[in-house]
Design a protein around this motif. Structure first.
Motif, short mmCIF file in Angstrom:
data_model
loop_
_atom_site.label_atom_id
_atom_site.label_comp_id
_atom_site.label_asym_id
_atom_site.label_seq_id
_atom_site.Cartn_x
_atom_site.Cartn_y
_atom_site.Cartn_z
N LEU A 75 40.23 9.29 49.34
CA LEU A 75 39.43 9.28 50.55
C LEU A 75 38.09 8.58 50.32
O LEU A 75 37.43 8.79 49.30
CB LEU A 75 39.15 10.72 51.00
N PRO A 76 37.65 7.75 51.26
CA PRO A 76 36.30 7.18 51.17
C PRO A 76 35.27 8.26 51.48
O PRO A 76 35.31 8.88 52.54
CB PRO A 76 36.31 6.09 52.23
N VAL A 77 34.38 8.51 50.54
CA VAL A 77 33.41 9.60 50.72
C VAL A 77 32.59 9.40 51.99
O VAL A 77 32.28 10.37 52.71
CB VAL A 77 32.50 9.71 49.48
N SER A 78 32.27 8.18 52.33
CA SER A 78 31.48 7.89 53.53
C SER A 78 32.30 7.98 54.81
O SER A 78 31.75 8.00 55.91
CB SER A 78 30.87 6.49 53.43
N GLY A 79 33.62 8.00 54.67
CA GLY A 79 34.49 8.03 55.84
C GLY A 79 35.14 6.71 56.16
O GLY A 79 36.07 6.64 56.96
N ARG A 80 34.68 5.61 55.51
CA ARG A 80 35.27 4.30 55.76
C ARG A 80 35.43 3.55 54.44
O ARG A 80 34.54 3.59 53.57
CB ARG A 80 34.41 3.47 56.72
N PHE A 81 36.57 2.88 54.29
CA PHE A 81 36.84 2.08 53.10
C PHE A 81 36.04 0.78 53.14
O PHE A 81 35.83 0.20 54.22
CB PHE A 81 38.33 1.71 53.03
N THR A 82 35.60 0.31 51.98
CA THR A 82 35.12 -1.06 51.89
C THR A 82 36.33 -2.00 51.93
O THR A 82 37.48 -1.56 51.81
CB THR A 82 34.35 -1.28 50.58
N ASP A 83 36.09 -3.29 52.07
CA ASP A 83 37.19 -4.24 52.15
C ASP A 83 38.06 -4.18 50.89
O ASP A 83 39.30 -4.18 50.98
CB ASP A 83 36.66 -5.65 52.36
N LEU A 84 37.44 -4.15 49.71
CA LEU A 84 38.22 -4.13 48.47
C LEU A 84 38.95 -2.79 48.31
O LEU A 84 40.11 -2.76 47.91
CB LEU A 84 37.31 -4.38 47.27
N GLN A 85 38.27 -1.71 48.61
CA GLN A 85 38.93 -0.40 48.53
C GLN A 85 40.15 -0.36 49.45
O GLN A 85 41.21 0.15 49.06
CB GLN A 85 37.95 0.71 48.93
N ARG A 86 40.00 -0.90 50.65
CA ARG A 86 41.12 -0.90 51.60
C ARG A 86 42.28 -1.76 51.06
O ARG A 86 43.45 -1.38 51.20
CB ARG A 86 40.66 -1.43 52.96
N ARG A 87 41.96 -2.91 50.47
CA ARG A 87 43.00 -3.77 49.95
C ARG A 87 43.82 -3.04 48.88
O ARG A 87 45.06 -3.09 48.89
CB ARG A 87 42.39 -5.04 49.36
N ILE A 88 43.14 -2.39 47.98
CA ILE A 88 43.84 -1.65 46.92
C ILE A 88 44.59 -0.46 47.50
O ILE A 88 45.76 -0.21 47.16
CB ILE A 88 42.83 -1.21 45.84
N TYR A 89 43.95 0.27 48.39
CA TYR A 89 44.58 1.44 49.00
C TYR A 89 45.84 1.03 49.76
O TYR A 89 46.90 1.68 49.64
CB TYR A 89 43.60 2.13 49.95
N ASP A 90 45.76 -0.02 50.55
CA ASP A 90 46.91 -0.44 51.35
C ASP A 90 48.08 -0.87 50.47
O ASP A 90 49.25 -0.68 50.83
CB ASP A 90 46.52 -1.57 52.30
#
Length: 488
Positions: free
Chosen positions: A320-335
């Motif tokens: 989970l993103p602690v702030s509530g939203r993924f950064t672009d790189l975090q989202r890329r890896i997560y997806d």
């Protein structure tokens, strides 16, 4: 004396503990001793009904009996374990013992006595009610005045559906027994000592393996318990998201403690040590220290599961993103991990090989690692050489049940190299982990760890995700978190 007989300590340990206790205990007058013997109400419960899984445990014992005709079978619950000095860890009975009896109390022993017709008579050995005549109930550290009421042997017979005897006679009874015997080792040294000249490690290992393989396919009771465990676990994850602001003001332990509260309120405990790994700690697979900071902008990898009162556990992970939203790189890896999990879950079905879902998930992850330029392709080369494992690290799942890593003693041909059947329950949990000191990846990747894990039941026509109530797609995770944070 009673405490020395069955408090789980070696005789010399019990004697030392008794000496320390006597050094500070007040003298007991004859008048007090006499007073403590009388004036107690009859609390015997005479309207008890069998426990809900009694029919299931009886059927399981019958299957065990059929596998080992003519042999005496001994399955202990286990003993208390010392935490420090004169305090003990909370007791958790051996999984095999609970699976076959439904009982969870310390010191218990299930003995399957062979009959001439090839069947067995099951006898459950338990501690009886504390003796009030000799003062055991208030003078022993394991007396009922100190640790709570126990079932009487008669009550236990009603609850568990088999004859029940005093466990303090079990070792002597087994010592005098004749004929072949098998014992589940590692739980009760006293019982093992009584059987020393009657058992062999090879025969006992065969026994342990069969007890593990019995649990590969879950019955209706177990599936209901696993479903309940997942439902409670979902609520525990929701609890955590609501307090992420408080965790940021303290540490990962606020997250661990928040989930633990849900586990204790709705179940027995957590099924394993909670992994509340924030930031670079998410790259450590079994991070259970949970003493690091929780910072906005980082990811929180929460791997946690509620264990029900009947000891069946969920095993779920969300990143989970602690702030509530993924950064672009975090989202890329997560997806990428999400896509790998989707491929893994799709491969879970009757008749599939156990390894199929692992291979499906690994292929997706290897494809992304090549696409991102982190490893030289083609993908087949990466998979053949296992090069993706630098960042994927672990197998993609395991059996789940009364143990978080259930059926661990099963043979490879029955488990890792076996075939999936309806009623099996397993985890699907791919991940990508870029270590903070990994110089083979761009700096922005370092310290990012992502894992997504769900509990999957194999059904007649495919599978069912028991933890599906927790969002998995990145956009759904963000929307879910936003709603919970607004209502916190």
């Amino acid at each position: 004396m009673a405490a020395e007989q069955h408090d789980g300590r070696k005789p010399e340990q019990a004697g030392q503990a008794e000496e320390r206790k006597n050094a500070v205990a007040p003298r007991i007058s004859d008048e007090l001793a006499a007073n403590m013997k009388q004036g107690w109400a009859d609390t015997e419960r005479r309207d008890l009904k069998p426990i809900p899984q009694a029919a299931h445990t009886a059927r399981r014992r019958a299957a065990l009996s059929a596998r080992f005709p003519g042999e005496r079978l001994v399955i202990p619950a286990g003993k208390l374990k010392t935490r420090s000095n004169d305090t003990d860890y909370p007791f958790r009975a051996s999984s095999e013992y609970v699976y076959l009896t439904g009982n969870q109390t310390q010191d218990g022993v299930l003995v399957m006595e062979p009959r001439a017709d090839g069947g067995h008579d099951a006898v459950l050995y338990l501690l009886p009610r504390s003796n009030r005549e000799n003062g055991e109930f208030w003078l022993s550290g394991q007396g009922e005045l100190w640790v709570g009421r126990r079932d009487s042997l008669t009550e236990a017979e009603r609850l568990y559906g088999m004859p029940v005897k005093d466990v303090r006679t079990a070792a002597d009874t087994l010592r005098e027994a004749t004929g072949p015997v098998r014992v589940l080792r590692g739980h009760d040294p006293g019982i093992e000592e009584a059987l020393t000249d009657k058992v062999t490690r090879e025969r006992d290992e065969e026994f342990r393996v069969f007890l593990s393989e019995m649990r590969l396919v879950k019955d209706d009771f177990e599936i209901a318990e696993l479903t309940r465990a997942c439902e409670s676990t979902v609520r525990g994850f929701e609890d955590v998201v609501r307090v992420l602001d408080k965790a940021q003001a303290t540490s990962e332990r606020y997250i661990e403690g928040t989930f633990f509260l849900r586990a204790r309120v709705e179940g027995n405990d957590v099924g394993y040590g909670t992994i509340a790994a924030s930031g670079p700690h998410a790259t450590t697979l079994h991070w259970v220290r949970n003493d690091g900071p929780v910072r906005a902008g980082d990811l929180l990898l929460l791997d946690a599961g509620v264990e029900t009162t009947e000891l069946y556990t969920a095993d779920v992970t969300r990143t989970l993103p602690v702030s509530g939203r993924f950064t672009d790189l975090q989202r890329r890896i997560y997806d990428a991990v999400y896509e790998a999990q989707e491929a893994g879950i799709a491969a879970v079905r009757p008749g599939a090989k156990f390894r199929d879902f692992h291979q499906a998930a690994q292929r997706v992850l290897a494809t992304y690692l090549v696409e991102w330029g982190l490893v030289e392709g083609p993908v087949e080369r990466v998979l053949d050489l296992g090069l993706q494992r630098r960042w994927t690290l672990h197998n993609t799942g395991h059996m789940l049940g009364i143990d978080v890593h259930d059926c661990a003693a099963a043979r490879r041909e029955s488990y890792a190299e076996g075939t999936l059947e309806p009623g099996m329950c397993l985890t699907v949990e791919p991940g990508l982990y870029f270590q903070p000191d990994d110089l083979t990846v761009p700096e922005e990747y370092r310290g990012i760890g992502v894992r997504i894990e769900d509990d999957i039941l194999v059904t007649e026509d495919g599978n069912r995700n028991l933890s599906a109530a927790l969002p998995r797609r990145s956009e759904d995770v963000e929307a879910w978190m936003a709603e919970l944070m607004r209502g916190a």
